[in-house]
Design an enzyme around this catalytic site. Sequence first.
Site, PDB file in Angstrom:
ATOM      1  N   ARG A  54       4.615   0.447  -6.399  1.00 27.00           N
ATOM      2  CA  ARG A  54       4.504  -0.507  -5.290  1.00 27.00           C
ATOM      3  C   ARG A  54       3.394  -1.518  -5.530  1.00 27.00           C
ATOM      4  O   ARG A  54       3.283  -2.494  -4.790  1.00 27.00           O
ATOM      5  CB  ARG A  54       4.186   0.245  -3.986  1.00 27.00           C
ATOM      6  N   GLU A  76      16.876 -23.503  -6.999  1.00 28.84           N
ATOM      7  CA  GLU A  76      16.517 -22.079  -6.989  1.00 28.84           C
ATOM      8  C   GLU A  76      17.772 -21.199  -6.904  1.00 28.84           C
ATOM      9  O   GLU A  76      17.875 -20.176  -7.585  1.00 28.84           O
ATOM     10  CB  GLU A  76      15.547 -21.799  -5.821  1.00 28.84           C
ATOM     11  N   LYS A 136       9.324 -10.250 -16.754  1.00 26.72           N
ATOM     12  CA  LYS A 136       8.792 -10.521 -15.412  1.00 26.72           C
ATOM     13  C   LYS A 136       7.550 -11.408 -15.490  1.00 26.72           C
ATOM     14  O   LYS A 136       7.336 -12.254 -14.650  1.00 26.72           O
ATOM     15  CB  LYS A 136       8.459  -9.192 -14.720  1.00 26.72           C
ATOM     16  N   TRP A 145      -3.153  -2.493  -1.623  1.00 28.79           N
ATOM     17  CA  TRP A 145      -2.845  -3.813  -2.186  1.00 28.79           C
ATOM     18  C   TRP A 145      -3.525  -4.792  -1.243  1.00 28.79           C
ATOM     19  O   TRP A 145      -3.158  -4.900  -0.072  1.00 28.79           O
ATOM     20  CB  TRP A 145      -1.326  -3.999  -2.221  1.00 28.79           C
ATOM     21  N   LYS A 189      18.786 -18.455  -9.706  1.00 29.26           N
ATOM     22  CA  LYS A 189      19.045 -17.033  -9.416  1.00 29.26           C
ATOM     23  C   LYS A 189      20.380 -16.629 -10.018  1.00 29.26           C
ATOM     24  O   LYS A 189      20.493 -15.587 -10.637  1.00 29.26           O
ATOM     25  CB  LYS A 189      19.096 -16.772  -7.900  1.00 29.26           C
ATOM     26  N   ASN A 241      -1.078   1.866   6.387  1.00 29.91           N
ATOM     27  CA  ASN A 241      -0.271   0.778   5.813  1.00 29.91           C
ATOM     28  C   ASN A 241       0.175  -0.114   6.947  1.00 29.91           C
ATOM     29  O   ASN A 241       0.451   0.374   8.043  1.00 29.91           O
ATOM     30  CB  ASN A 241       0.996   1.326   5.153  1.00 29.91           C
ATOM     31  N   GLY A 242       0.317  -1.409   6.677  1.00 27.89           N
ATOM     32  CA  GLY A 242       0.772  -2.334   7.711  1.00 27.89           C
ATOM     33  C   GLY A 242      -0.375  -3.237   8.127  1.00 27.89           C
ATOM     34  O   GLY A 242      -1.379  -3.349   7.415  1.00 27.89           O
ATOM     35  N   GLU A 302      20.324 -16.503 -13.900  1.00 28.85           N
ATOM     36  CA  GLU A 302      19.494 -15.424 -14.444  1.00 28.85           C
ATOM     37  C   GLU A 302      20.206 -14.081 -14.449  1.00 28.85           C
ATOM     38  O   GLU A 302      20.076 -13.325 -15.403  1.00 28.85           O
ATOM     39  CB  GLU A 302      18.230 -15.240 -13.567  1.00 28.85           C
ATOM     40  N   HIS A 342      26.676 -39.969  -9.801  1.00 27.95           N
ATOM     41  CA  HIS A 342      26.113 -40.710 -10.937  1.00 27.95           C
ATOM     42  C   HIS A 342      26.365 -39.988 -12.257  1.00 27.95           C
ATOM     43  O   HIS A 342      25.644 -40.207 -13.225  1.00 27.95           O
ATOM     44  CB  HIS A 342      24.607 -40.932 -10.716  1.00 27.95           C
ATOM     45  N   CYS A 401       0.835  -1.202   0.000  1.00 27.23           N
ATOM     46  CA  CYS A 401       0.000   0.000   0.000  1.00 27.23           C
ATOM     47  C   CYS A 401       0.874   1.257   0.000  1.00 27.23           C
ATOM     48  O   CYS A 401       2.045   1.214   0.359  1.00 27.23           O
ATOM     49  CB  CYS A 401      -0.855   0.015   1.254  1.00 27.23           C
TER      50      CYS A 401
HETATM   51  C1  F6R Z   1      12.811 -16.625 -11.812  1.00 31.85           C
HETATM   52  C2  F6R Z   1      11.510 -16.205 -12.253  1.00 31.85           C
HETATM   53  C3  F6R Z   1      10.764 -17.072 -13.204  1.00 31.85           C
HETATM   54  C4  F6R Z   1       9.302 -17.193 -12.737  1.00 31.85           C
HETATM   55  C5  F6R Z   1       8.480 -17.972 -13.779  1.00 31.85           C
HETATM   56  C6  F6R Z   1       7.060 -18.177 -13.320  1.00 31.85           C
HETATM   57  O1  F6R Z   1      13.417 -15.710 -10.982  1.00 31.85           O
HETATM   58  O2  F6R Z   1      11.026 -15.179 -11.846  1.00 31.85           O
HETATM   59  O3  F6R Z   1      11.344 -18.314 -13.302  1.00 31.85           O
HETATM   60  O4  F6R Z   1       9.275 -17.841 -11.516  1.00 31.85           O
HETATM   61  O5  F6R Z   1       8.466 -17.267 -14.992  1.00 31.85           O
HETATM   62  O6  F6R Z   1       6.422 -16.976 -13.089  1.00 31.85           O
HETATM   63  P1  F6R Z   1       5.148 -16.872 -12.162  1.00 31.85           P
HETATM   64  O7  F6R Z   1       5.538 -17.262 -10.798  1.00 31.85           O
HETATM   65  O8  F6R Z   1       4.722 -15.451 -12.278  1.00 31.85           O
HETATM   66  O9  F6R Z   1       4.132 -17.815 -12.726  1.00 31.85           O
END
Ligand code: F6R
Length: 602
Positions: A27, A478, A597, A75, A482, A99-100, A485, A501, A2
């Site tokens: 935000r 993961e 994104k 939000w 990260k 907010n909060g 990417e 293996h 928010c």
């Molecule tokens: C990695 C990343 C992507 C998303 C993937 C799924 O950092 O952001 O691998 O996790 O594209 O996206 P959502 O979660 O929005 O379905």
Amino acid sequence: MCGIVGYLGLNEKKEILLDGLQELEYRGYDSAGIAVIEGKKLHNFKAIGKLENLREKTKTYHSEGFGISIGHTRWATHGKPTELNAHPHLGAYSYVVHNGIIENYQELKHELQADGVTFLSQTDTETIVHLFEKNHKTTPDAFLAFEKTIQRLEGAYATLLITEAAPDTIFFAKQGSPMLIGFSKEDVYFASSDTPIIGKADEVYYLEDGEYGYAKAGEVKLFNAGGEKSFTKQALTSDKISAQKDGYRFFMEKEIYEQSRVMSETMIGRVRDESIYFEELGEDFFDGITSIKICACGTSYHSALCAAYLFERLAKVRCDVEIASEFRYKEPLLLKDTLFVTISQSGETADTLEALKMAKRAGLKSLSICNVDNSSIVRQSDAAILTRAGIEKGVASTKAFATQTMVLWMLAVYLGQTRKTLSSVLAKTEIDAMLHTPKALIVGDELHAKLHRLSKRYLHGHGFFFIGRDIFYPLALEGALKLKEISYLHAEGYPAGEMKHGPIALADSELFTVALMPRTMHYDKIKSNVEELSARDATILAISPEPFALADDFIQTQYATHPMLEFFEMMVVTQLFALEISVRLGNDVDMPRNLAKSVTVE
Ligand code: F6R
């Protein structure tokens, strides 16, 4: 998350509020509203969706002369994104934005309802304005009534209140959520971050936790538990983008640091002393369900993999996980006693959405775990649990992963409790650990500095293996994702026991191994896997609470009483590791090449 703005002065208030809220759009929000008192007249407008809707609603209104005003972008967390739930919330003659999260809002609400107050919204915020008006009945000085009100609030808040009882004054308080006061020659501004007041105010004061007070024309009074306080203003930055990052270099960095706080929000109202509760799920939601299938992509797929361990271990329910793009074309066998779960930060990922549609066509019950209310995946699902991470701007997902994993962990315990597969003693152990999670996610200065220093040794080589066992295997996946990417270096996640293996053939001093070595989960097993790699001269970065003699580099973790606490602490280490390598390589941390994104195409 928010956003708040407030303005006191002679200028046109509606435009200042709307422009300020526009600056807070980054935000994320799903509804917005403003309230203005000019003369003694109160005006209030709210709209769901984008700010254009609020602009449209207010287009014939213009404030005149001196006045006070507050605005908010919401939000949704408690209650859907509706106009009634949007701020400012109204009492009989006062308005509040907040907010909060007011943790004791249920208690306050019951108390006020017993006094005959009717609540219009499902929010925790509305309690503030009613409590203020209740106090005002017995304490006619509006400031003292406000002071009395905030003394009753538990949890996190940044709040502004205006009332016809003091039509020239804005009351403010801050505890846990950010708020600042901006000053220009004649006017006073409030905001939850710098951006709305840049270009308007010249000086700023960032409120500290526990501070509250009031602003009137030409006068701002500040108090804390010790009484009235003097305060020093400072010059205001003029760089909006850096202001949006709250002083961090990158959105991703800000989001890593935010994880501790957003995790508390994910748990609020859901994690109770002895049990887990989801208001999103009816009591019979799991009736007739004998297994769970989860579909997701990327990072969300990794949280799903983690969930599979937790569902089977804690709830004794069979759980399969599939990458959505694979699931779609494999002609899967879909049985009606399977709950179909999708996990998505954006709620718009095309492959995940299509997998959900397939499951629905086959008549399966569906549940989504998502960060964006009203997204396509949420709308298509029978039920949805929001992760409450707030908008995530860094393309590389961090806090969304943390909150997804937390929701799945809570769901596993919830299921274990409702199916009586988890004893109350074990459930209590899980819940205690959950409540400690925000602590395990706090980023220490020393840790960050160490990862910054150490990152310079990992800029070359022929690749990284992140290895772990059990839930630390999805975490290894993961961590590797990260790193690749945002650094563009090759990295793989592997189950530690699987290295021998095949992949161990790659081992030499130019192969970097990031070893996740928790104390509470198969420590001896992973230790011997890492020893095998070390014997082949691989370079080892060990992350563990246990000192490890063969490590070339070592990050010692602190929280070693529960696997999930170890999981979350190590998650932060891997995120910062990737970030620092990417920075050293000069990459665009927030917008890595070739990535988007929200992946809305197949
Ligand atoms: C990695 C990343 C992507 C998303 C993937 C799924 O950092 O952001 O691998 O996790 O594209 O996206 P959502 O979660 O929005 O379905």
